[in-house]
Design a protein around this motif. Structure first.
Motif, mmCIF file in Angstrom:
data_model
loop_
_atom_site.group_PDB
_atom_site.id
_atom_site.type_symbol
_atom_site.label_atom_id
_atom_site.label_comp_id
_atom_site.label_asym_id
_atom_site.label_seq_id
_atom_site.Cartn_x
_atom_site.Cartn_y
_atom_site.Cartn_z
ATOM 1 N N SER A 111 86.243 66.642 37.553
ATOM 2 C CA SER A 111 86.705 67.964 37.118
ATOM 3 C C SER A 111 87.486 67.886 35.813
ATOM 4 C CB SER A 111 87.599 68.590 38.198
ATOM 5 O OG SER A 111 86.906 68.755 39.414
ATOM 6 N N GLY A 112 88.205 66.775 35.618
ATOM 7 C CA GLY A 112 89.011 66.609 34.420
ATOM 8 C C GLY A 112 88.564 65.425 33.592
ATOM 9 N N PRO A 130 92.517 61.421 41.097
ATOM 10 C CA PRO A 130 91.161 61.133 41.588
ATOM 11 C C PRO A 130 90.097 62.134 41.137
ATOM 12 C CG PRO A 130 92.759 60.809 43.335
ATOM 13 C CD PRO A 130 93.498 61.442 42.198
ATOM 14 N N GLN A 131 90.520 63.302 40.680
ATOM 15 C CA GLN A 131 89.564 64.284 40.167
ATOM 16 C C GLN A 131 89.203 64.048 38.709
ATOM 17 O OE1 GLN A 131 92.236 67.658 41.359
ATOM 18 N NE2 GLN A 131 90.324 68.571 42.085
ATOM 19 N N SER A 132 89.845 63.077 38.074
ATOM 20 C CA SER A 132 89.779 62.966 36.621
ATOM 21 C C SER A 132 89.426 61.569 36.152
ATOM 22 C CB SER A 132 91.135 63.374 36.017
ATOM 23 O OG SER A 132 91.541 64.650 36.492
ATOM 24 N N VAL A 133 88.955 61.503 34.905
ATOM 25 C CA VAL A 133 88.636 60.237 34.268
ATOM 26 C C VAL A 133 89.255 60.213 32.878
ATOM 27 C CG1 VAL A 133 86.412 61.125 33.429
ATOM 28 C CG2 VAL A 133 86.799 58.656 33.569
ATOM 29 N N MET A 134 89.795 59.070 32.517
ATOM 30 C CA MET A 134 90.326 58.841 31.185
ATOM 31 C C MET A 134 89.302 58.057 30.385
ATOM 32 S SD MET A 134 92.868 58.773 28.928
ATOM 33 C CE MET A 134 93.094 57.867 27.376
ATOM 34 N N VAL A 135 88.978 58.537 29.195
ATOM 35 C CA VAL A 135 88.027 57.862 28.325
ATOM 36 C C VAL A 135 88.781 57.325 27.117
ATOM 37 C CG1 VAL A 135 85.945 58.077 26.933
ATOM 38 C CG2 VAL A 135 86.171 59.400 29.060
ATOM 39 N N GLY A 136 88.689 56.011 26.902
ATOM 40 C CA GLY A 136 89.387 55.405 25.782
ATOM 41 C C GLY A 136 88.632 54.225 25.217
ATOM 42 N N ASP A 137 89.202 53.619 24.181
ATOM 43 C CA ASP A 137 88.551 52.511 23.493
ATOM 44 C C ASP A 137 89.283 51.190 23.665
ATOM 45 O OD1 ASP A 137 90.148 52.121 20.481
ATOM 46 O OD2 ASP A 137 90.533 53.909 21.666
ATOM 47 N N THR A 138 90.370 51.173 24.456
ATOM 48 C CA THR A 138 91.143 49.940 24.619
ATOM 49 C C THR A 138 91.430 49.669 26.091
ATOM 50 O OG1 THR A 138 93.423 50.798 24.662
ATOM 51 C CG2 THR A 138 92.344 50.663 22.506
ATOM 52 N N PRO A 139 91.730 48.423 26.430
ATOM 53 C CA PRO A 139 92.132 48.111 27.802
ATOM 54 C C PRO A 139 93.396 48.851 28.212
ATOM 55 C CG PRO A 139 91.587 46.096 26.614
ATOM 56 C CD PRO A 139 91.613 47.197 25.604
ATOM 57 N N ALA A 164 95.340 54.814 32.731
ATOM 58 C CA ALA A 164 94.613 55.743 33.593
ATOM 59 C C ALA A 164 94.702 55.330 35.051
ATOM 60 C CB ALA A 164 93.152 55.819 33.151
ATOM 61 N N LEU A 165 94.433 54.067 35.318
ATOM 62 C CA LEU A 165 94.436 53.593 36.702
ATOM 63 C C LEU A 165 95.827 53.689 37.314
ATOM 64 C CD1 LEU A 165 92.106 50.482 36.280
ATOM 65 C CD2 LEU A 165 91.518 52.725 37.206
ATOM 66 N N GLU A 166 96.849 53.393 36.514
ATOM 67 C CA GLU A 166 98.216 53.485 37.010
ATOM 68 C C GLU A 166 98.585 54.932 37.343
ATOM 69 O OE1 GLU A 166 101.900 51.972 38.236
ATOM 70 O OE2 GLU A 166 100.067 50.911 37.679
ATOM 71 N N ALA A 167 97.982 55.875 36.614
ATOM 72 C CA ALA A 167 98.235 57.299 36.865
ATOM 73 C C ALA A 167 97.356 57.849 37.982
ATOM 74 C CB ALA A 167 98.011 58.101 35.586
ATOM 75 N N GLY A 168 96.464 57.014 38.534
ATOM 76 C CA GLY A 168 95.623 57.445 39.641
ATOM 77 C C GLY A 168 94.268 57.976 39.249
ATOM 78 N N ALA A 169 93.948 57.942 37.952
ATOM 79 C CA ALA A 169 92.658 58.435 37.476
ATOM 80 C C ALA A 169 91.667 57.286 37.349
ATOM 81 C CB ALA A 169 92.825 59.124 36.130
ATOM 82 N N SER A 170 90.402 57.626 37.171
ATOM 83 C CA SER A 170 89.392 56.625 36.841
ATOM 84 C C SER A 170 89.424 56.368 35.339
ATOM 85 C CB SER A 170 88.005 57.110 37.266
ATOM 86 O OG SER A 170 87.934 57.258 38.668
ATOM 87 N N ALA A 171 88.725 55.318 34.913
ATOM 88 C CA ALA A 171 88.707 54.959 33.496
ATOM 89 C C ALA A 171 87.293 54.631 33.061
ATOM 90 C CB ALA A 171 89.622 53.776 33.226
ATOM 91 N N ALA A 172 86.943 55.061 31.857
ATOM 92 C CA ALA A 172 85.672 54.716 31.226
ATOM 93 C C ALA A 172 85.962 54.349 29.784
ATOM 94 C CB ALA A 172 84.685 55.874 31.308
ATOM 95 N N GLY A 173 85.085 53.521 29.189
ATOM 96 C CA GLY A 173 85.394 53.009 27.865
ATOM 97 C C GLY A 173 84.256 53.125 26.872
ATOM 98 N N VAL A 174 84.640 53.134 25.596
ATOM 99 C CA VAL A 174 83.688 53.091 24.483
ATOM 100 C C VAL A 174 84.038 51.893 23.605
ATOM 101 C CG1 VAL A 174 83.052 55.526 24.448
ATOM 102 C CG2 VAL A 174 85.119 54.776 23.247
ATOM 103 N N LEU A 175 83.045 51.388 22.875
ATOM 104 C CA LEU A 175 83.212 50.173 22.088
ATOM 105 C C LEU A 175 83.637 50.442 20.651
ATOM 106 C CD1 LEU A 175 80.087 48.192 23.355
ATOM 107 C CD2 LEU A 175 82.472 47.995 24.118
ATOM 108 N N THR A 176 84.022 51.669 20.351
ATOM 109 C CA THR A 176 84.321 52.062 18.977
ATOM 110 C C THR A 176 85.690 51.612 18.490
ATOM 111 O OG1 THR A 176 84.869 54.209 19.969
ATOM 112 C CG2 THR A 176 82.761 54.040 18.849
#
Length: 219
Positions: free
Chosen positions: A3-4, A158-167, A173-185
């Protein structure tokens, strides 16, 4: 589908990591011995003061503050006007919103830079909330920036995902309870982002989009 969708800005939406690191390198050199660019790349996206504690461990707090102030000035005066957004950001945001998603930005950068980036991105109509370096004392991987974005979205982690370019984006994101996805940029490897907890990593945001819309979230 989540959702987020919470997005980092620098290195994720805007191509500015080389300029950011060069400005930091120049600022450090004005106060002491130089630090190799490749060393600074390892800590790209980490809270600025924490970075300096690692790369110039003998510098007292007052000098670290001066370095960060100088870095911000060099970046604004020399590099800011030359940065460009990555391609396809507006299309990705539009797609997520059309499918019912809510978007927030969570970035360590502050007012002047964020204002400039938003003018380049042209995505204001799709962004529900913003949390930036003016709102919190500590940068990523401290989770409070992500927590603030979640609060402004009115969604749980748990409703949300954080998208970023760094570890550090993923760790926050994980510490805040969200999922995480990454880009190589941002210059980090797939392995580094996956090891930090990203469930998906792709070359850029457009390539990541299918993973974002097909992933299952917990509500």
């Amino acid at each position: 589908m989540f959702s987020g969708f919470i997005f980092d800005v620098e290195g994720t939406l805007v191509d500015c990591i080389p300029q950011t690191l060069k400005s930091l390198q120049e600022a450090i050199e004005r106060y002491g011995p130089p630090v190799p660019y490749n060393t600074l790349q390892l800590y790209s996206g980490l809270d600025g003061d924490q970075t300096l504690q690692l790369v110039v461990p003998d510098a007292p707090e007052s000098v670290r503050k001066d370095i960060l102030t100088m870095q911000a000035r060099i970046y604004r005066e020399t590099y800011l006007n030359g940065v460009q957004p990555f391609e396809g950001i507006r299309d990705v945001f539009q797609s997520l919103v059309r499918q019912g998603g809510r978007i927030a930005l969570a970035t360590d950068c502050k007012g002047p830079e964020l204002k400039h980036y938003l003018s380049l991105l042209d995505v204001d109509e799709f962004v529900t909330a913003k949390a930036c370096g003016d709102d919190v004392e500590h940068g990523k991987p401290d989770p409070r920036l992500i927590g603030l974005a979640l609060s402004k979205l009115g969604l749980s982690g748990p409703q949300s995902v954080m998208v970023g370019d760094t570890p550090y984006d993923a760790e926050a994101a994980l510490e805040a309870g969200a999922s995480a996805a990454g880009v190589l940029t941002g210059g980090f490897s797939s392995e580094a982002l996956l090891d930090a907890g990203c469930f998906a990593v792709h070359e850029d945001l457009r390539a990541l989009l299918p993973s974002l819309v097909t992933a299952n979230s917990s509500t």
